[in-house]
Design an enzyme around this catalytic site. Sequence first.
Site, mmCIF file in Angstrom:
data_model
loop_
_atom_site.group_PDB
_atom_site.id
_atom_site.type_symbol
_atom_site.label_atom_id
_atom_site.label_comp_id
_atom_site.label_asym_id
_atom_site.label_seq_id
_atom_site.Cartn_x
_atom_site.Cartn_y
_atom_site.Cartn_z
ATOM 1 N N TYR A 589 0.916 -1.280 0.079
ATOM 2 C CA TYR A 589 0.078 0.168 0.132
ATOM 3 C C TYR A 589 0.974 1.210 -0.003
ATOM 4 O O TYR A 589 0.764 2.207 -0.904
ATOM 5 C CB TYR A 589 -0.951 0.127 1.291
ATOM 6 C CG TYR A 589 -1.999 1.230 1.524
ATOM 7 C CD1 TYR A 589 -2.989 1.267 0.563
ATOM 8 C CD2 TYR A 589 -1.613 2.162 2.348
ATOM 9 C CE1 TYR A 589 -3.694 2.384 0.692
ATOM 10 C CE2 TYR A 589 -2.200 3.393 2.356
ATOM 11 C CZ TYR A 589 -3.504 3.356 1.330
ATOM 12 O OH TYR A 589 -4.345 4.640 1.600
ATOM 13 N N LYS A 593 1.369 3.866 -3.047
ATOM 14 C CA LYS A 593 0.889 5.220 -2.790
ATOM 15 C C LYS A 593 1.896 6.481 -3.065
ATOM 16 O O LYS A 593 1.893 7.591 -3.599
ATOM 17 C CB LYS A 593 -0.065 5.540 -1.497
ATOM 18 C CG LYS A 593 -1.230 4.783 -1.571
ATOM 19 C CD LYS A 593 -2.218 5.389 -2.236
ATOM 20 C CE LYS A 593 -3.681 5.091 -1.923
ATOM 21 N NZ LYS A 593 -4.717 5.710 -2.659
#
Length: 692
Positions: A589, A593
């Site tokens: 994640y 990002k």
Amino acid sequence: MQNRWNEEEAQAFGKDDAQAQIHDELLMRVYSSRLLGADPALVLHGGGNTSLKAQVPNFFGEAESLLYVKGSGWDLATIEAKGFAPVKMDVLLKLARLKKLSDSDMVRLQKAAMTDPAAPTPSVEAILHALIPFRYVDHTHADAIVAISNTPHGAQTLREIYGERVLYIPYVMPGFDLARTVFEITRDVDWSRFDGMVLEHHGIFSYGQTARQSYDRMIALVSQAEAYLKSKKVNQIAVGAVSPKADPIALREGSPKADQIGVGAVPEELNLKRLAQLRREISKLAGTPMIARFDRSGEARSYSLLPGLDKISGQGPLTPDHVIHTKRVPLVLEDDLSIAEALRHYGSSYQSYFDRNAIGTNLKRLDPAPRFAVWKGQGAVSFGVSPKRAQVVSDIVRHTMRAQQWSEGLGGWVSLPEKDIFDVEYWELEQAKLRGGGSVPPLQGKIAFVTGAASGIGRATVESLLAQGAAVCAVDINPEVKKIWKNPSVLALEVDLTRPARLVEAVKNTVSTYGGLDIVVANAGIFPLSQTVSKLDDETWNKTFQINLTSQMQLFRESLPYLSEGIDPTILIVASKNVIAPGPGAAAYSASKAALTQLARVAALEFAPLGIRVNMVHPHAVMDTGIWTQDVLEARARNYKMTIDQYKKNNLLGVELNSRDLGELLATMAGPVFSKITGAQITVDGGSDRTV
Ligand SMILES: [Zn+2]
């Protein structure tokens, strides 16, 4: 024309309604008004009006003669009993006897004569309704009658059709002057000798002692005009049909002329880019962003290719009251013509039209932008500040194109002189509305595209964008998105972002539905269950990158051609606080990002010369989003050795963030407050010693 009256339905009408205490006459007034409103060949969007005369006991028990007349702002198709304004008949009849009265005073005095101050403003045609000595009065702007009226021998033709059955009123501007004219003409007239009254270049009235009688007469009278058109074989030209000669599709198939016309030869993409350019340039001229409604029906395309189009479309609207929605004439656009050039020409001829007609007045010129364009070979494009407004224009344009072709078949379309059209466009009542102003929502007329729109931050962002006036394409992999967003300002699409073809289609769909693209909110993302690097599997890693990074890059790339034609265009990225302050167990994640943030920074550099802003938010712990499942919450809280509640408010301000906070922020970032900011990253986490 179909007579929609159904006796059983009429008897049952409103009986189980909460408003059943309203007396039966008014119920029948509502019923037959809706029947009229159900037929767009009779009235369109708020056009037409109806009334009922009734004796009603007042507060003191005395009988009072009232005219229940359609209130402005109500549509006949959906009108309710409360949509009728009760006005004292004696006052209306007294007003009709005045020699002179300004329309503003007329409206004021009509309002003052209402027995219910909470009722809507009575129609400007109220006095006219009062003058007709029958209980029920119906008024429509029937296409067939206006089309016949707008021909070189229109007045004569109408007399041939109706003979002595109706009264004829030459054109007078609606409002007090019209009421006064009818009063003068009909002073000594025995109304019972007629079934109705034709207002040249305007419409028709019918009347009767019952709702049904008045309605039946309206349908019979209009049917007679339609039968006339049919006998002249003119109304087949346009009703849903396309003359093969003019059909661009037919031309494309095997005709050597196809290339000259360009239909089919022009790739879809180029058309959409030109559509977006057209919408931007018209918005600029109008001084406000507009939504475009692109009518590419066979009918619209065949109209756009009519020989003599410039002459036909350059005359004026079907009835003068359409001018408020459509302006007097459209922009005629050819593919080899520059849009800017065409609009410069349109703007300057609008200015001369204003100058010619406003001499000696202190009228304030309206914006000089057209409200619809006839795009040769492509169809008609209508404009409005919202999808709803653009649709109203589009519907009027469709009926106008049809009626103009009927009139052409009857010897030529002749609209009213421009001065008459101008008088309605610059009517004191319309000018008063302009002065009233009112605040305009900051994103009115803007077009947004939001991913992950079925829940959490995406859903809240759509809500905020809508509240600020934007039209939104809401996409999500969850098919529920279509159920969540049922609103004319939302195009809800089920899209799997890992399928680039679907993404491309969704972006194009947005442009063809609303006319352009100004705001892209890259929000969709996944947060896989916490895994340390040692246990991270390739599939999770790849899928996270595919959705959180690759599909976002594709979204930027595919929306770029349209954003570059947008109005104050911007891309907003929902990244993560993890970019600045990563935590253990969220490698896929955080890394995806972080890469997305870097992609956005590069995009900010590359897109700035195109005027496109790229800004980011880094939210943390937005607790009402789908990402924060119970499992994730527990795992994250455990990582920080906290309870879930402590974890939720674990920030300097001690506040719990929710989707709405982000939605409001993103809508603000899409608007004028951020118009000079690009490449910015805003951490939204309640403050933390790791991010300040
Ligand atoms: Zn009217």
